[in-house]
Write an enzyme that holds these catalytic residues in place. Structure first.
Site, mmCIF file in Angstrom:
data_model
loop_
_atom_site.group_PDB
_atom_site.id
_atom_site.type_symbol
_atom_site.label_atom_id
_atom_site.label_comp_id
_atom_site.label_asym_id
_atom_site.label_seq_id
_atom_site.Cartn_x
_atom_site.Cartn_y
_atom_site.Cartn_z
ATOM 1 N N ALA A 1 -0.335 -13.888 -6.589
ATOM 2 C CA ALA A 1 1.045 -14.397 -6.728
ATOM 3 C C ALA A 1 1.651 -14.905 -5.414
ATOM 4 C CB ALA A 1 1.982 -13.367 -7.357
ATOM 5 N N ALA A 2 0.835 -15.051 -4.372
ATOM 6 C CA ALA A 2 1.380 -15.622 -3.124
ATOM 7 C C ALA A 2 1.814 -17.069 -3.372
ATOM 8 C CB ALA A 2 0.341 -15.560 -2.012
ATOM 9 N N GLY A 3 0.971 -17.828 -4.102
ATOM 10 C CA GLY A 3 1.324 -19.217 -4.417
ATOM 11 C C GLY A 3 2.553 -19.287 -5.321
ATOM 12 N N ASP A 4 2.657 -18.356 -6.254
ATOM 13 C CA ASP A 4 3.830 -18.332 -7.147
ATOM 14 C C ASP A 4 5.094 -18.000 -6.349
ATOM 15 O OD1 ASP A 4 2.089 -18.747 -9.266
ATOM 16 O OD2 ASP A 4 1.805 -16.595 -9.593
HETATM 17 O O1 RIB Z 1 -0.886 -16.449 -9.808
HETATM 18 C C1 RIB Z 1 -1.142 -15.111 -10.136
HETATM 19 C C2 RIB Z 1 -1.129 -14.940 -11.627
HETATM 20 O O2 RIB Z 1 -2.207 -15.659 -12.184
HETATM 21 C C3 RIB Z 1 -1.321 -13.525 -12.101
HETATM 22 O O3 RIB Z 1 -0.120 -12.819 -12.204
HETATM 23 C C4 RIB Z 1 -2.047 -13.702 -13.423
HETATM 24 O O4 RIB Z 1 -1.300 -13.315 -14.532
HETATM 25 C C5 RIB Z 1 -2.433 -15.168 -13.491
HETATM 26 O O5 RIB Z 1 -1.571 -15.856 -14.300
#
Ligand code: RIB
Length: 308
Positions: free
Chosen positions: A250-253
Site C-alpha cells: 500500500a505504499a503506492g496507494d
Molecule cells: O496495493 C496494495 C493492495 O493490493 C493490497 O491491499 C491488496 O488488497 C491488493 O489490492
C-alpha cells in the site's frame, strides 16, 4: 478544498510474514498471519481521508462479514462509503499477501464483488462533483474504469489513474487522464518493454514516452528512488525520504491518496508530490495496507523533522 472520489476495489488482505518469498513449486514456513483491510481503491480512499481530504468511495463488496468490516473501516477513517454496494451472490474481494523481511511482497487477488462494479453504478457518485479529484486503479473491470474517466472529464474533474495491477490500456482511457502514476513494472508494460528496474537516468526518456500515450502528466513511482514527474512544462526528480522498510504493501496507494489530498487542498504539484513521497515513506515503516497509512499530523511531523 476540492472533493475526492475514489472508484475501485475493497479487499480483505490475508497476510503472512516470511523470511523469503517462495520459488515456483516451493513450500516454505511463514511466520505471523493477519487479516488486514486492503484493496487498492479502499487504501487510496483511507489515505486521502487520513491526510485531510473530503472523500467518497464507490465500489462493491459481498454481503458477508469481510464486506461489512471493510465498509465500516472506510467510515471510521472518515470516508463516505454510501456508494460501496453490498452485492448478493458473490464474496468480498480478498488478497493473499506474502511479505518478506526486507518489506518486499507478492500479492494475488481474487476480485469477487470488485468484478461486479459497473459503469451504471457510478452515476450517483458523480452527482454534485464538479471539478473534484477522481482516483482510479485497475482492480475494477476495465470498461468501468474507462467509463469513470469519461464521466470525470464531463464533470471537469482531475483524474489520477494508478495503472495497478499492470495491464495494457486503451488510447481513449489514456487520453482522458490528467495524471498517470505507474510503478516500474507498470511503466515498462505500458511501453511494451521487458520487466526490470528503471535507473534514474532512464526515467526522463521513459516518462516522456509515457506522456506521448496521452495523459497530461506522468508520475513514475520508483520506490526508494523517489518519483520522476514529466509533463509539458517539467521533467524533474523528487527524491523520497530514507526510512527502514518493514512492509511496502500500500505504499503506492498511500502515495496516490496523499497526492489527491495535497492537490485537493490547493497545493502545487511539487508540494503535493513531496507530501505524497513523505506519506508513502512513512507507510513503508509499518506493516499491512490500511494499518500502515499515516495521518496528516504524522506526515507533517515527519516532514518537519526531515526539513530540520
Ligand atoms: O496495493 C496494495 C493492495 O493490493 C493490497 O491491499 C491488496 O488488497 C491488493 O489490492
Amino acid at each position: 478544498m476540492k472533493p475526492i472520489l475514489v472508484i475501485g476495489s475493497l479487499n480483505m488482505d490475508f497476510v503472512v510474514q516470511t523470511d523469503k518469498l517462495p520459488l515456483p513449486g516451493e513450500t516454505i514456513k511463514g511466520r505471523d498471519f493477519s487479516t488486514i483491510p486492503g484493496g487498492k481503491g479502499a487504501n487510496q480512499a483511507v489515505a486521502a481521508a487520513r491526510l485531510g481530504g473530503r472523500v467518497r468511495m464507490a465500489g462493491r463488496v459481498g454481503q458477508d462479514g469481510f464486506g461489512r468490516n471493510l465498509t465500516e473501516g472506510l467510515a471510521s477513517a472518515g470516508v463516505d462509503a454510501g456508494q460501496v454496494l453490498p452485492t448478493a451472490g458473490v464474496a468480498t474481494g480478498v488478497a493473499l499477501i506474502l511479505v518478506e523481511r526486507e518489506g518486499q511482497n507478492q500479492i494475488t487477488i481474487a476480485a469477487g464483488a470488485n468484478d461486479r462494479l459497473e459503469a451504471s453504478d457510478l452515476e450517483p457518485s458523480f452527482q454534485d462533483f464538479k471539478q473534484g479529484i477522481v482516483l482510479l486503479q485497475l482492480e475494477s473491470p476495465l470498461p468501468t474504469v474507462e467509463a469513470a474517466a469519461r464521466l470525470a472529464r464531463r464533470q471537469e474533474a482531475t483524474t489520477i489513474l494508478d495503472p495497478a495491477p499492470a495491464a495494457a490500456l486503451s488510447k481513449t482511457l489514456l487520453r482522458n487522464l490528467d495524471y498517470l502514476t505507474p510503478n516500474e513494472t507498470e511503466a515498462l508494460l505500458l511501453l511494451g518493454e521487458p520487466p526490470g528496474e528503471i535507473r534514474l537516468d532512464e526515467a526522463p526518456d521513459l516518462g516522456r514516452r509515457l506522456l506521448e500515450l496521452g495523459p497530461d502528466t506522468v508520475i513514475l513511482k520508483l520506490g526508494d528512488k523517489g518519483a520522476w514527474v514529466v509533463n509539458r512544462r517539467l521533467s524533474r526528480h523528487f527524491p523520497t525520504y530514507p526510512v527502514k522498510p518493514v512492509d511496502a504493501t500500500a505504499a503506492g496507494d498511500t502515495f496516490n491518496g496523499a497526492l489527491a489530498a495535497g492537490l485537493a487542498a490547493g497545493g502545487s504539484l511539487p508540494q503535493a508530490i513531496d507530501f505524497a513521497n513523505a506519506a508513502a515513506a512513512l507507510s513503508v515503516t509499518q506493516p499491512g495496507a490500511q494499518s500502515s497509512i499515516p495521518t496528516r499530523t504524522q506526515v507533517d511531523r515527519f516532514l518537519g523533522e526531515h526539513r530540520g
